[in-house]
Write a protein that holds these residues in place. Structure first.
Motif, PDB file in Angstrom:
ATOM      1  N   CYS A  63      72.617  10.708   3.978  1.00  0.00           N
ATOM      2  CA  CYS A  63      72.866   9.301   4.304  1.00  0.00           C
ATOM      3  C   CYS A  63      71.845   8.444   3.568  1.00  0.00           C
ATOM      4  O   CYS A  63      70.645   8.540   3.809  1.00  0.00           O
ATOM      5  CB  CYS A  63      72.766   9.070   5.802  1.00  0.00           C
ATOM      6  SG  CYS A  63      73.048   7.358   6.258  1.00  0.00           S
ATOM      7  N   ARG A  64      72.327   7.621   2.671  1.00  0.00           N
ATOM      8  CA  ARG A  64      71.429   6.764   1.884  1.00  0.00           C
ATOM      9  C   ARG A  64      71.594   5.286   2.238  1.00  0.00           C
ATOM     10  O   ARG A  64      70.767   4.467   1.873  1.00  0.00           O
ATOM     11  CB  ARG A  64      71.690   6.954   0.389  1.00  0.00           C
ATOM     12  CG  ARG A  64      71.457   8.358  -0.087  1.00  0.00           C
ATOM     13  CD  ARG A  64      69.965   8.648  -0.148  1.00  0.00           C
ATOM     14  NE  ARG A  64      69.747  10.029  -0.538  1.00  0.00           N
ATOM     15  CZ  ARG A  64      69.038  10.891   0.168  1.00  0.00           C
ATOM     16  NH1 ARG A  64      68.492  10.534   1.295  1.00  0.00           N
ATOM     17  NH2 ARG A  64      68.881  12.123  -0.243  1.00  0.00           N
ATOM     18  N   ASP A  65      72.667   4.939   2.936  1.00  0.00           N
ATOM     19  CA  ASP A  65      72.936   3.542   3.294  1.00  0.00           C
ATOM     20  C   ASP A  65      72.970   3.391   4.807  1.00  0.00           C
ATOM     21  O   ASP A  65      73.626   4.159   5.500  1.00  0.00           O
ATOM     22  CB  ASP A  65      74.275   3.079   2.714  1.00  0.00           C
ATOM     23  CG  ASP A  65      74.272   3.081   1.205  1.00  0.00           C
ATOM     24  OD1 ASP A  65      73.318   2.541   0.629  1.00  0.00           O
ATOM     25  OD2 ASP A  65      75.213   3.625   0.615  1.00  0.00           O
ATOM     26  N   CYS A 113      73.346   0.255   7.830  1.00  0.00           N
ATOM     27  CA  CYS A 113      73.579  -1.148   8.176  1.00  0.00           C
ATOM     28  C   CYS A 113      73.332  -1.293   9.666  1.00  0.00           C
ATOM     29  O   CYS A 113      73.857  -0.517  10.461  1.00  0.00           O
ATOM     30  CB  CYS A 113      75.014  -1.562   7.836  1.00  0.00           C
ATOM     31  SG  CYS A 113      75.333  -3.299   8.170  1.00  0.00           S
ATOM     32  N   CYS A 156      66.181   5.098   2.759  1.00  0.00           N
ATOM     33  CA  CYS A 156      67.536   4.537   2.871  1.00  0.00           C
ATOM     34  C   CYS A 156      67.606   3.122   2.298  1.00  0.00           C
ATOM     35  O   CYS A 156      66.628   2.378   2.317  1.00  0.00           O
ATOM     36  CB  CYS A 156      67.971   4.478   4.333  1.00  0.00           C
ATOM     37  SG  CYS A 156      68.144   6.065   5.129  1.00  0.00           S
ATOM     38  N   ASN A 157      68.795   2.777   1.845  1.00  0.00           N
ATOM     39  CA  ASN A 157      69.110   1.399   1.472  1.00  0.00           C
ATOM     40  C   ASN A 157      69.581   0.721   2.749  1.00  0.00           C
ATOM     41  O   ASN A 157      70.635   1.063   3.277  1.00  0.00           O
ATOM     42  CB  ASN A 157      70.205   1.389   0.406  1.00  0.00           C
ATOM     43  CG  ASN A 157      70.686  -0.004   0.110  1.00  0.00           C
ATOM     44  OD1 ASN A 157      69.914  -0.947   0.122  1.00  0.00           O
ATOM     45  ND2 ASN A 157      71.972  -0.133  -0.144  1.00  0.00           N
ATOM     46  N   VAL A 161      70.756  -2.480   5.108  1.00  0.00           N
ATOM     47  CA  VAL A 161      71.332  -3.824   5.187  1.00  0.00           C
ATOM     48  C   VAL A 161      71.117  -4.293   6.615  1.00  0.00           C
ATOM     49  O   VAL A 161      71.548  -3.641   7.569  1.00  0.00           O
ATOM     50  CB  VAL A 161      72.831  -3.829   4.841  1.00  0.00           C
ATOM     51  CG1 VAL A 161      73.429  -5.203   5.084  1.00  0.00           C
ATOM     52  CG2 VAL A 161      73.043  -3.389   3.411  1.00  0.00           C
ATOM     53  N   ASP A 200      82.060  -4.023   2.250  1.00  0.00           N
ATOM     54  CA  ASP A 200      81.092  -4.864   1.555  1.00  0.00           C
ATOM     55  C   ASP A 200      81.125  -6.314   2.026  1.00  0.00           C
ATOM     56  O   ASP A 200      81.030  -7.250   1.223  1.00  0.00           O
ATOM     57  CB  ASP A 200      81.280  -4.772   0.046  1.00  0.00           C
ATOM     58  CG  ASP A 200      80.035  -5.149  -0.725  1.00  0.00           C
ATOM     59  OD1 ASP A 200      78.941  -5.039  -0.143  1.00  0.00           O
ATOM     60  OD2 ASP A 200      80.155  -5.559  -1.893  1.00  0.00           O
TER      61      ASP A 200
END
Length: 70
Positions: free
Chosen positions: A13-15, A17, A36-37, A39, A69
């Motif tokens: 898991c890299r993203d 939110c 992680c990236n 948001v 997105d």
């Protein structure tokens, strides 16, 4: 929190939110930031569909709008 970060990294898991509610997001953000990236969504803009509000439905809604997105 460290175990959560390790689990996410192990499972690719890299993203991430998440909704910025109060100060609760800060420690999670700090732990996940290196791997992680992230948001961070304002609650006003990720308000779920009306009806029975549950954490599970909110999480699914946030994941859906992130996937598209928005």
């Amino acid at each position: 929190l460290h175990r959560c970060a390790t689990w996410l990294a192990e499972n690719g898991c890299r993203d991430v939110c998440m909704e910025s509610t109060g100060k609760y997001w800060i420690p999670i953000y700090n732990i996940l930031e290196p791997t992680c990236n992230i948001v961070l969504a304002h609650p006003k803009y990720v308000k779920a569909i009306r009806g029975k509000k549950t954490d599970k439905r909110d999480a699914k809604w946030i994941a859906d709008i992130f996937k598209h997105d928005l």
